[in-house]
Motif scaffolding. Structure first.
Motif, mmCIF file in Angstrom:
data_model
loop_
_atom_site.group_PDB
_atom_site.id
_atom_site.type_symbol
_atom_site.label_atom_id
_atom_site.label_comp_id
_atom_site.label_asym_id
_atom_site.label_seq_id
_atom_site.Cartn_x
_atom_site.Cartn_y
_atom_site.Cartn_z
ATOM 1 N N ARG A 140 -34.655 -19.142 99.808
ATOM 2 C CA ARG A 140 -34.346 -19.426 98.403
ATOM 3 C C ARG A 140 -33.475 -18.299 97.839
ATOM 4 O O ARG A 140 -33.924 -17.152 97.739
ATOM 5 C CB ARG A 140 -35.638 -19.561 97.584
ATOM 6 C CG ARG A 140 -35.414 -20.002 96.125
ATOM 7 C CD ARG A 140 -36.747 -20.175 95.403
ATOM 8 N NE ARG A 140 -37.588 -21.159 96.058
ATOM 9 C CZ ARG A 140 -37.507 -22.464 95.832
ATOM 10 N NH1 ARG A 140 -36.613 -22.936 94.959
ATOM 11 N NH2 ARG A 140 -38.313 -23.304 96.466
ATOM 12 N N ILE A 141 -32.250 -18.636 97.467
ATOM 13 C CA ILE A 141 -31.301 -17.656 96.931
ATOM 14 C C ILE A 141 -31.237 -17.826 95.417
ATOM 15 O O ILE A 141 -30.890 -18.897 94.904
ATOM 16 C CB ILE A 141 -29.909 -17.844 97.560
ATOM 17 C CG1 ILE A 141 -29.983 -17.554 99.069
ATOM 18 C CG2 ILE A 141 -28.885 -16.943 96.886
ATOM 19 C CD1 ILE A 141 -28.671 -17.770 99.806
ATOM 20 N N LEU A 142 -31.586 -16.752 94.703
ATOM 21 C CA LEU A 142 -31.623 -16.772 93.245
ATOM 22 C C LEU A 142 -30.393 -16.055 92.695
ATOM 23 O O LEU A 142 -30.116 -14.905 93.056
ATOM 24 C CB LEU A 142 -32.893 -16.091 92.743
ATOM 25 C CG LEU A 142 -34.203 -16.720 93.246
ATOM 26 C CD1 LEU A 142 -35.404 -15.878 92.789
ATOM 27 C CD2 LEU A 142 -34.351 -18.150 92.747
ATOM 28 N N LEU A 143 -29.677 -16.721 91.811
ATOM 29 C CA LEU A 143 -28.417 -16.196 91.274
ATOM 30 C C LEU A 143 -28.626 -15.607 89.888
ATOM 31 O O LEU A 143 -29.132 -16.285 88.981
ATOM 32 C CB LEU A 143 -27.376 -17.324 91.190
ATOM 33 C CG LEU A 143 -27.116 -18.114 92.477
ATOM 34 C CD1 LEU A 143 -26.081 -19.199 92.215
ATOM 35 C CD2 LEU A 143 -26.650 -17.191 93.593
ATOM 36 N N GLY A 144 -28.244 -14.354 89.716
ATOM 37 C CA GLY A 144 -28.290 -13.715 88.408
ATOM 38 C C GLY A 144 -27.157 -14.202 87.526
ATOM 39 O O GLY A 144 -26.193 -14.821 87.989
ATOM 40 N N GLY A 145 -27.266 -13.904 86.238
ATOM 41 C CA GLY A 145 -26.272 -14.378 85.284
ATOM 42 C C GLY A 145 -24.889 -13.780 85.475
ATOM 43 O O GLY A 145 -23.911 -14.321 84.967
ATOM 44 N N GLY A 146 -24.802 -12.663 86.211
ATOM 45 C CA GLY A 146 -23.507 -12.021 86.404
ATOM 46 C C GLY A 146 -22.689 -12.602 87.545
ATOM 47 O O GLY A 146 -21.543 -12.177 87.761
ATOM 48 N N ILE A 147 -23.242 -13.562 88.279
ATOM 49 C CA ILE A 147 -22.488 -14.184 89.378
ATOM 50 C C ILE A 147 -21.461 -15.140 88.789
ATOM 51 O O ILE A 147 -21.786 -15.996 87.967
ATOM 52 C CB ILE A 147 -23.431 -14.950 90.330
ATOM 53 C CG1 ILE A 147 -24.429 -13.984 90.993
ATOM 54 C CG2 ILE A 147 -22.635 -15.701 91.389
ATOM 55 C CD1 ILE A 147 -23.809 -13.000 91.936
ATOM 56 N N ASP A 148 -20.211 -14.983 89.217
ATOM 57 C CA ASP A 148 -19.138 -15.860 88.734
ATOM 58 C C ASP A 148 -19.450 -17.311 89.107
ATOM 59 O O ASP A 148 -19.897 -17.585 90.222
ATOM 60 C CB ASP A 148 -17.814 -15.425 89.380
ATOM 61 C CG ASP A 148 -16.641 -16.206 88.845
ATOM 62 O OD1 ASP A 148 -16.360 -17.294 89.384
ATOM 63 O OD2 ASP A 148 -16.010 -15.730 87.892
ATOM 64 N N PRO A 149 -19.238 -18.264 88.174
ATOM 65 C CA PRO A 149 -19.539 -19.668 88.475
ATOM 66 C C PRO A 149 -18.857 -20.183 89.739
ATOM 67 O O PRO A 149 -19.440 -20.996 90.477
ATOM 68 C CB PRO A 149 -19.046 -20.405 87.227
ATOM 69 C CG PRO A 149 -19.159 -19.398 86.125
ATOM 70 C CD PRO A 149 -18.831 -18.081 86.763
ATOM 71 N N ALA A 150 -17.616 -19.717 89.997
ATOM 72 C CA ALA A 150 -16.933 -20.159 91.219
ATOM 73 C C ALA A 150 -17.647 -19.656 92.463
ATOM 74 O O ALA A 150 -17.783 -20.383 93.464
ATOM 75 C CB ALA A 150 -15.485 -19.680 91.204
ATOM 76 N N ASP A 151 -18.134 -18.413 92.408
ATOM 77 C CA ASP A 151 -18.878 -17.866 93.544
ATOM 78 C C ASP A 151 -20.210 -18.592 93.713
ATOM 79 O O ASP A 151 -20.655 -18.854 94.838
ATOM 80 C CB ASP A 151 -19.124 -16.364 93.354
ATOM 81 C CG ASP A 151 -17.842 -15.554 93.442
ATOM 82 O OD1 ASP A 151 -16.971 -15.914 94.258
ATOM 83 O OD2 ASP A 151 -17.725 -14.559 92.700
ATOM 84 N N ALA A 152 -20.846 -18.913 92.598
ATOM 85 C CA ALA A 152 -22.111 -19.653 92.660
ATOM 86 C C ALA A 152 -21.899 -21.022 93.301
ATOM 87 O O ALA A 152 -22.694 -21.468 94.141
ATOM 88 C CB ALA A 152 -22.700 -19.802 91.254
ATOM 89 N N SER A 153 -20.811 -21.689 92.922
ATOM 90 C CA SER A 153 -20.516 -23.002 93.505
ATOM 91 C C SER A 153 -20.237 -22.896 94.993
ATOM 92 O O SER A 153 -20.660 -23.750 95.785
ATOM 93 C CB SER A 153 -19.316 -23.629 92.786
ATOM 94 O OG SER A 153 -19.623 -23.876 91.429
ATOM 95 N N ALA A 154 -19.535 -21.845 95.401
ATOM 96 C CA ALA A 154 -19.233 -21.654 96.816
ATOM 97 C C ALA A 154 -20.505 -21.407 97.624
ATOM 98 O O ALA A 154 -20.669 -21.932 98.733
ATOM 99 C CB ALA A 154 -18.260 -20.495 96.999
ATOM 100 N N LEU A 155 -21.425 -20.614 97.079
ATOM 101 C CA LEU A 155 -22.690 -20.374 97.772
ATOM 102 C C LEU A 155 -23.480 -21.676 97.927
ATOM 103 O O LEU A 155 -24.022 -21.964 99.001
ATOM 104 C CB LEU A 155 -23.525 -19.353 96.994
ATOM 105 C CG LEU A 155 -23.084 -17.889 97.069
ATOM 106 C CD1 LEU A 155 -23.811 -17.061 96.015
ATOM 107 C CD2 LEU A 155 -23.355 -17.315 98.454
ATOM 108 N N ALA A 156 -23.518 -22.462 96.862
ATOM 109 C CA ALA A 156 -24.250 -23.727 96.916
ATOM 110 C C ALA A 156 -23.621 -24.686 97.927
ATOM 111 O O ALA A 156 -24.323 -25.398 98.655
ATOM 112 C CB ALA A 156 -24.294 -24.358 95.532
ATOM 113 N N ALA A 157 -22.277 -24.674 97.990
ATOM 114 C CA ALA A 157 -21.587 -25.570 98.925
ATOM 115 C C ALA A 157 -21.828 -25.165 100.374
ATOM 116 O O ALA A 157 -21.867 -26.024 101.270
ATOM 117 C CB ALA A 157 -20.101 -25.579 98.615
ATOM 118 N N ASP A 158 -21.990 -23.851 100.611
ATOM 119 C CA ASP A 158 -22.198 -23.364 101.976
ATOM 120 C C ASP A 158 -23.648 -23.477 102.432
ATOM 121 O O ASP A 158 -23.929 -23.301 103.623
ATOM 122 C CB ASP A 158 -21.771 -21.897 102.074
ATOM 123 C CG ASP A 158 -20.260 -21.731 102.020
ATOM 124 O OD1 ASP A 158 -19.556 -22.747 102.214
ATOM 125 O OD2 ASP A 158 -19.797 -20.602 101.769
ATOM 126 N N ALA A 159 -24.542 -23.731 101.501
ATOM 127 C CA ALA A 159 -25.963 -23.778 101.846
ATOM 128 C C ALA A 159 -26.286 -25.049 102.611
ATOM 129 O O ALA A 159 -26.017 -26.154 102.156
ATOM 130 C CB ALA A 159 -26.801 -23.698 100.575
#
Length: 235
Positions: A96-115
């Motif tokens: 389970r990877i938890l994303l803090g508020g400082g993660i850029d939305p594009a980076d968050a989307s990329a992490l979710a896509a790679d999961a």
């Protein structure tokens, strides 16, 4: 140069107490403030300021919980964790990877896509303590608040301390705790890779949970008591 002397002069002129939110059996003030002996008479160790542990027993989830605080500097850790799962003996568990508020939305989307299957990528949650208490292993940086959460829940932990320009706080904290407690490992930023992270998770998962009973975590209550006592003296 001169900053320590300036601080000492200010403390002597305007302050009654220096409350150190830590346990001197783990680290003393002089480790980060060399002239600490000159204000020893005003210094009080409060214990660490930590949250209350979950009041009821938490059933184990077996998850590997990965977090990196509220800023974006933990992104390399999150990316490494995403790829570490397939290299780990615990790849059949939920990671389970938890994303803090400082993660850029594009980076968050990329992490979710790679999961892939078995990996959950989501925003940081309010029940973080419960997640840690139930987890098989916590993987995180070593900021004060996150480390307090780990100590409170007695979670097995892999710390990847943040190291910025002139920053040694997280590395010192993680190293001291790893030397003292079973069930805690440290992977430096310089060594961070999916393989190193997977090996650390596997190693820690085979160990008992850390016994934090000898570390003072009552800092909030003791800070309040010290301040109340000082006010009563003035009254």
């Amino acid at each position: 140069p001169g900053r320590a002397e300036e601080t000492l002069a200010l403390l002597r002129a305007r302050y009654d107490l220096v409350l150190v939110h830590g346990d001197p059996t783990v680290a003393t003030l002089d480790a980060s403030f060399p002239p600490a002996a000159e204000i020893a008479e005003h210094t009080r160790y409060t214990g660490y300021v930590a949250p209350e542990a979950p009041s009821a027993p938490v059933p184990p989830s077996g998850e590997i919980v990965i977090s990196a605080g509220g800023s974006g500097v933990g992104l390399p850790l999150l990316r490494a964790a995403l790829r570490a799962r397939e290299l780990s003996a615990h790849k059949d568990r939920t990671w389970r990877i938890l994303l803090g508020g400082g993660i850029d939305p594009a980076d968050a989307s990329a992490l979710a896509a790679d999961a892939g299957p078995g990996v959950v990528v989501e925003k940081a949650r309010g029940d973080f303590l419960t997640l840690l208490a139930a987890a098989e292993v916590s993987v995180s940086q070593a900021g004060y608040n996150t480390v307090m959460d780990v100590l409170t829940t007695r979670a097995r932990a892999v710390f990847v301390p943040y190291v910025g320009p002139g920053e040694s706080e997280q590395s010192e904290r993680a190293a001291r705790l790893a030397r003292r407690l079973t069930g805690i490992a440290v992977v430096s930023e310089a060594e961070l890779s999916p393989a190193h992270l997977a090996a650390a998770v596997d190693r820690v998962a085979s160990l008992p949970r850390p016994d934090t009973s000898g570390i003072d975590l009552a800092g909030a209550r003791r800070s309040a008591a010290l301040i109340e006592a000082e006010l009563e003296k003035r009254a």
